[in-house]
Design a protein around this motif. Structure first.
Motif, PDB file in Angstrom:
ATOM      1  N   THR A 130       2.403  -0.848   4.294  1.00 40.53           N
ATOM      2  CA  THR A 130       2.219   0.678   4.333  1.00 40.53           C
ATOM      3  C   THR A 130       3.862   1.851   3.829  1.00 40.53           C
TER       4      THR A 130
ATOM      5  N   LEU B 159       0.020   5.059   0.670  1.00 42.80           N
ATOM      6  CA  LEU B 159      -1.038   5.802   0.760  1.00 42.80           C
ATOM      7  C   LEU B 159      -0.350   7.513   0.675  1.00 42.80           C
TER       8      LEU B 159
ATOM      9  N   LEU C 214      -8.796   0.383   4.466  1.00 45.83           N
ATOM     10  CA  LEU C 214      -7.273   0.325   3.601  1.00 45.83           C
ATOM     11  C   LEU C 214      -7.043  -0.678   2.901  1.00 45.83           C
TER      12      LEU C 214
ATOM     13  N   LEU D  84       0.935  -1.479  -0.061  1.00 46.22           N
ATOM     14  CA  LEU D  84       0.291   0.030  -0.115  1.00 46.22           C
ATOM     15  C   LEU D  84       1.068   1.120   0.208  1.00 46.22           C
TER      16      LEU D  84
ATOM     17  N   GLU E 148     -10.761   2.857  11.267  1.00 42.44           N
ATOM     18  CA  GLU E 148     -10.287   3.622   9.336  1.00 42.44           C
ATOM     19  C   GLU E 148      -8.870   3.031   8.426  1.00 42.44           C
ATOM     20  N   PHE E 149      -7.669   2.791   8.708  1.00 44.54           N
ATOM     21  CA  PHE E 149      -6.119   2.269   8.792  1.00 44.54           C
ATOM     22  C   PHE E 149      -6.461   0.727   8.336  1.00 44.54           C
TER      23      PHE E 149
ATOM     24  N   THR F   9      -2.786   5.108  -3.330  1.00 45.15           N
ATOM     25  CA  THR F   9      -4.108   4.968  -2.624  1.00 45.15           C
ATOM     26  C   THR F   9      -4.685   6.808  -1.791  1.00 45.15           C
TER      27      THR F   9
ATOM     28  N   ARG G 199      -5.136   9.241   0.977  1.00 43.28           N
ATOM     29  CA  ARG G 199      -5.865   9.619   2.077  1.00 43.28           C
ATOM     30  C   ARG G 199      -5.650  10.953   2.813  1.00 43.28           C
TER      31      ARG G 199
END
Length: 286
Positions: free
Chosen positions: A238, A177, A229, A175, A225-226, A203, A205
């Motif tokens: 990440t 971010l 993802l 990921l 919330e994390f 992605t 955010r």
């Protein structure tokens, strides 16, 4: 005696106010404006948390440019160690950084220290705005830091990514971010950098999603919330990025506060990615 327990992510204004007399506490004022690079230091001279020492994003929290490093290059370990020594910071100190409000610039200071192996570092939740709103003291006296020897900095290179490692990370299903605003991610607007868009496969955010009413959301809410993802919020899968490696640190701080420590940072971020015109650029939401 050190504040106990040690503060490693966030600290409230009341907690900081109660510890101001601690000789092992160093407070850093990281207020900054990209539009007016001298504004933060000027504001610090007018009034700051008592004893706070000023750190400038360009001078103290960034290094010299090398190809691919972006607008705010990650500093050289030795140079950063000298800067910490000049601020009077040793491995034994508790450090608290703050900025005007949302923690974007203070998180950069936090991330630098954390990547250097300094555990006892936190960000003032709500920044100087929250400090003043709660009626805590403000001082206009410029403090004299007692210099210390250069800090023995060794950055955790496993968590610092360049463009090649970012591409390999994406190819392996990791990921990436992007902490910039959604309009910059999509390429609808680009007020700072020469090209608009995002790294293909990233992605979106925006870092502001870590906040509610000017303060960081509760740990449990951030963790949920994390976790929602791609990748389920696994920090080891990440890497965070932004425009120049500054606001991305806000994600690393938010994740650490949620118990998800260990994510990586693309230090050059978007401004470093587009230094090579051959690198692909994506626009739109995906």
């Amino acid at each position: 005696m050190n504040p106990s327990p040690p503060w490693t992510t966030l600290v409230s204004p009341a907690q900081l106010a109660a510890a101001l007399d601690d000789p092992m506490l160093v407070v850093l004022d990281a207020r900054f404006s990209l539009g007016d690079p001298g504004a933060g230091e000027a504001a610090w001279r007018e009034g700051h948390v008592p004893g706070a020492r000023y750190v400038h994003l360009d001078r103290d929290l960034s290094g010299a440019h090398v190809p691919g490093a972006g607008r705010h290059p990650w500093p050289d370990a030795r140079a950063f160690g000298r800067s910490l020594g000049a601020l009077g910071i040793t491995p034994g100190h508790q450090v608290v950084a703050y900025d005007a409000a949302d923690g974007a610039f203070a998180a950069r200071a936090w991330c630098l220290l954390r990547m250097a192996g300094h555990r006892r570092v936190a960000v003032l939740d709500g920044g100087f705005a929250a400090w003043r709103a709660e009626g805590h003291p403000v001082d206009g006296t410029v403090p004299e830091a007692e210099p210390a020897p250069p800090y023995p900095v060794t950055f955790d290179q496993t968590r610092l990514f360049d463009a090649a490692r970012v591409q390999a990370h994406l190819d392996a299903g990791g990921l990436l971010l992007d902490a910039r605003g959604a309009e910059r991610f999509r390429g609808d607007a680009e007020p700072i950098d020469a090209r608009a868009g995002h790294v293909p496969g990233a992605t979106s955010r925006p870092y502001a999603e870590n906040l509610a009413d000017g303060r960081f959301k509760p740990r449990s809410e951030l963790a949920e919330e994390f976790a929602a993802l791609p990748g389920g919020g696994n920090p080891l899968r990440t890497v965070a990025m932004c425009g120049s490696g500054v606001t991305a640190c806000h994600h690393l701080l938010a994740m650490a506060h949620a118990g998800l420590e260990g994510a990586g940072l693309y230090t050059g971020s978007w401004s470093g990615w587009i230094e090579d015109p051959a690198r692909p650029v994506a626009t739109g939401q995906d």
